[in-house]
Design an enzyme around this catalytic site. Structure first.
Site, PDB file in Angstrom:
ATOM      1  N   ASP A 197       4.290 -33.027 -30.123  1.00  0.00           N
ATOM      2  CA  ASP A 197       5.605 -33.335 -29.574  1.00  0.00           C
ATOM      3  C   ASP A 197       5.737 -32.822 -28.139  1.00  0.00           C
ATOM      4  O   ASP A 197       5.366 -31.678 -27.860  1.00  0.00           O
ATOM      5  CB  ASP A 197       6.654 -32.635 -30.469  1.00  0.00           C
ATOM      6  N   GLU A 252       2.462 -36.701 -27.076  1.00  0.00           N
ATOM      7  CA  GLU A 252       3.653 -37.379 -26.575  1.00  0.00           C
ATOM      8  C   GLU A 252       3.817 -36.971 -25.120  1.00  0.00           C
ATOM      9  O   GLU A 252       4.060 -35.806 -24.819  1.00  0.00           O
ATOM     10  CB  GLU A 252       4.892 -36.978 -27.382  1.00  0.00           C
ATOM     11  N   HIS A 326      10.730 -43.371 -33.634  1.00  0.00           N
ATOM     12  CA  HIS A 326      12.032 -42.837 -34.053  1.00  0.00           C
ATOM     13  C   HIS A 326      12.923 -42.466 -32.869  1.00  0.00           C
ATOM     14  O   HIS A 326      14.051 -42.046 -33.071  1.00  0.00           O
ATOM     15  CB  HIS A 326      11.805 -41.616 -34.940  1.00  0.00           C
TER      16      HIS A 326
HETATM   17  C1  GLC Z   1      10.306 -35.686 -29.054  1.00  0.00           C
HETATM   18  C2  GLC Z   1      10.675 -36.210 -30.409  1.00  0.00           C
HETATM   19  C3  GLC Z   1      12.159 -36.328 -30.468  1.00  0.00           C
HETATM   20  C4  GLC Z   1      12.750 -34.960 -30.307  1.00  0.00           C
HETATM   21  C5  GLC Z   1      12.229 -34.274 -29.039  1.00  0.00           C
HETATM   22  C6  GLC Z   1      12.474 -32.811 -29.071  1.00  0.00           C
HETATM   23  O1  GLC Z   1      10.659 -36.516 -28.016  1.00  0.00           O
HETATM   24  O2  GLC Z   1      10.004 -37.408 -30.636  1.00  0.00           O
HETATM   25  O3  GLC Z   1      12.598 -36.935 -31.636  1.00  0.00           O
HETATM   26  O4  GLC Z   1      14.140 -35.016 -30.242  1.00  0.00           O
HETATM   27  O5  GLC Z   1      10.842 -34.414 -28.894  1.00  0.00           O
HETATM   28  O6  GLC Z   1      11.637 -32.174 -29.983  1.00  0.00           O
END
Ligand code: GLC
Ligand code: CA
Length: 549
Positions: A197, A252, A326
């Protein structure tokens, strides 16, 4: 070639996938009961969004205990059973791991709050007030200042996300050790990889300087995105955990240029397997601002996709391919037509994605053409990001109706509706009341779709099969054809021996384009194909994949 380069990943948002005990929240036993379905689809890996113990302010991305499964989802035994059952079906499991921040309920943060000399205090990022104010002007990604004042310590802590999610201080070696230890714990359970993440935000500029606000993007992110030590930290995780365990890892990587994505994913550097980036799904952010009614030009979208294809490939990087997750509204509602041409649209998006180079991802529900929630009242939302954005719009004087319309288009809650398994009231997702209630009854469900002729699900199966069997789709170089075409996206994948051509009509009208001779149809989203005299006529939202003879 690595397996994960030709396999497909299926993303499960457990809370919305399948409830097994009637509490309205999806859970691990629910997932287990659907593994046969996923096996039938043909996917090779599952990415599970977080199921660790959490107060749930960000649906699990706020972790209170990295070592436990949240009781809402089940027990550790259930998890181990899921792992074993998935492996029996040759499906790998990738766990979502949040290392940029924790929940404020995490033991580490609870200790950190006790005093400045507590050994855990430095696990987080604290600063004294400057002239009685926040230490700098950074903005939280969930709106408002990125700093929260704690009176008992007379200090602020940094939270790039929700105020209940303090950022971790990766400069602290003890913290890093704790994290590596924890990652090993999960590796030892026999999982197959991690989705990391917001991993490119873990290393902040030491001086935490003010940002310029010249554009909405100069909001602090210049000083923590792909920061000074991020590659070292990731390489260290590779050496200690990812490498020795042969993990599949996906980072990510928001707001990341291609040059950086290459660094993260070129295997020679031993960091991550692939980059999950967002430029293409920001194509309808007006002036970089997400919370506007967006419109997009196909040529802008295809230019972004093409740039990533060409440059990542040339420099040995590897893309994760996706339209939905999501955190995104449904692409079918956003980029195509989720009404009259719903079926064609779902298939068109799938084909465009699966034809590109990288590892394709399916987000739960894509395979049955699920669309946006279209909530009409702010009270139907639960997501903090969306609610904060709404309040900010209203405070800025935006009309309520427009604010709702913007959320209908842009809110990530749109894709968090429970999975539609059958035609009953709550689609067989739960026997109780779902945690997020659909506004309308939608007539698409797994049961229904599977009964349709040439259905979306089977179209995905065909694409997954092609990816496994056509080397061109994994290894072939990429070339966009007619980059100025604002209606039809055409590209080819090629090597010295052959060519695969993809053409996708993003409009609701017929489009006629030239077509060289000598191609066979591999797959299309209409029956047959309309070719004559060196041209092909693509019907509304028609997409075709051809192979030269
Ligand atoms: C990422 C996740 C998201 C979350 C954020 C903070 O972007 O995919 O859902 O709110 O990180 O952890
Ligand atoms: Ca449940």
């Amino acid at each position: 070639m690595k397996d994960w380069q030709k396999e497909t990943v299926y993303q499960i948002y457990p809370r919305s996938f399948q409830d097994s005990n009637g509490d309205g929240i999806g859970d691990i036993n629910g997932i287990i009961s659907r593994l046969d379905y996923l096996q039938k689809l043909g996917i090779g890996l599952i990415w599970l969004t977080p199921m660790y113990r959490s107060p749930g302010n960000d649906n699990g991305y706020d972790i209170a205990d990295y070592y436990q499964i949240d009781p809402v989802f089940g027990t550790m035994d259930d998890f181990e059973e899921l792992l074993a059952e998935a492996h029996k079906r040759d499906i790998k499991i990738i766990m979502d791991m949040v290392l940029n921040h924790t929940s404020d309920k995490n033991h580490w943060f609870q200790e950190a709050l006790k005093s400045k000399d507590n050994p855990y205090h430095d696990f987080y990022i604290w600063r004294d007030p400057v002239d009685g104010h926040e230490p700098n002007n950074w903005v939280s990604k969930f709106s408002g200042s990125a700093w929260k004042y704690v009176p008992s310590l007379n200090q602020y802590y940094l939270h790039l996300y929700d105020v209940t999610m303090p950022d971790l201080n990766w400069r602290n070696e003890k913290l890093r050790d704790k994290i590596f230890q924890m990652l090993k714990y999960w590796a030892n359970k026999g999982i197959d990889g991690f989705r990391l993440d917001v991993i490119n935000n873990i290393s902040k500029d030491k001086n935490l300087p003010n940002d310029t606000f010249k554009t909405p993007l100069d909001d602090g992110r210049n000083f923590y995105t792909n920061g000074p030590h991020v590659h070292e930290y990731i390489h260290e995780m590779y050496e200690k955990i990812f490498g020795p365990n042969h993990f599949v890892t996906v980072g990510e990587l928001s707001s990341t240029p291609i040059s950086e994505a290459v660094k993260y994913t070129n295997p020679k550097r031993q960091e991550l397997s692939m980059a999950f980036t967002f430029h293409h799904v920001k194509v309808d952010y007006t002036g970089g601002n997400k919370w506007t009614l967006g419109h997009y030009k196909l040529t802008d979208l295809t230019k972004i996709l093409s740039d990533w294809q060409v440059k990542m490939n040339r420099q040995g990087g590897w893309n994760a391919l996706f339209w939905n997750n999501h955190d995104q509204p449904r692409a079918i509602s956003r980029f195509t037509d989720d009404g009259k041409y719903r079926d064609q649209s779902a298939k068109l998006l799938a084909m465009v994605e699966f034809g590109l180079q990288g590892t394709p991802y399916i987000y739960q529900g894509d395979e049955i053409a699920m669309k946006n929630a279209y909530f009409t009242d702010i009270n139907q939302y639960q997501d903090h990001e969306s609610i904060n954005a709404y309040n900010e719009l209203i405070n800025r004087g935006v009309d309520k109706r427009l604010a709702i319309e913007i959320l209908q288009q842009k809110s990530r809650e749109n894709s968090r509706l429970p999975m539609q398994w059958n035609d009953s009231k709550y689609y067989g997702f739960t026997t109780g009341q779902p945690w997020l209630k659909p506004e309308h009854h939608d007539d698409y469900s797994v049961e229904k779709v599977l009964k349709m002729k040439n259905n979306v699900f089977n179209f995905y199966r065909a694409l997954i099969f092609l990816r496994k069997n056509k080397v061109l789709l994994t290894d072939g170089a990429y070339r966009q054809l007619n980059p100025e075409d604002n209606c039809v996206y055409s590209y080819e994948r090629y090597d010295d021996k052959g060519k695969i051509l993809v053409m996708a009509n993003f409009t609701n009208e017929n489009q006629t384009r030239k077509l060289e001779n000598g191609f066979d149809l591999l797959l299309g989203n209409y029956e047959g194909i309309k070719v004559s005299d060196g041209t092909v006529t693509l019907r509304p939202y028609e997409s075709i994949m051809l192979k030269n003879k």
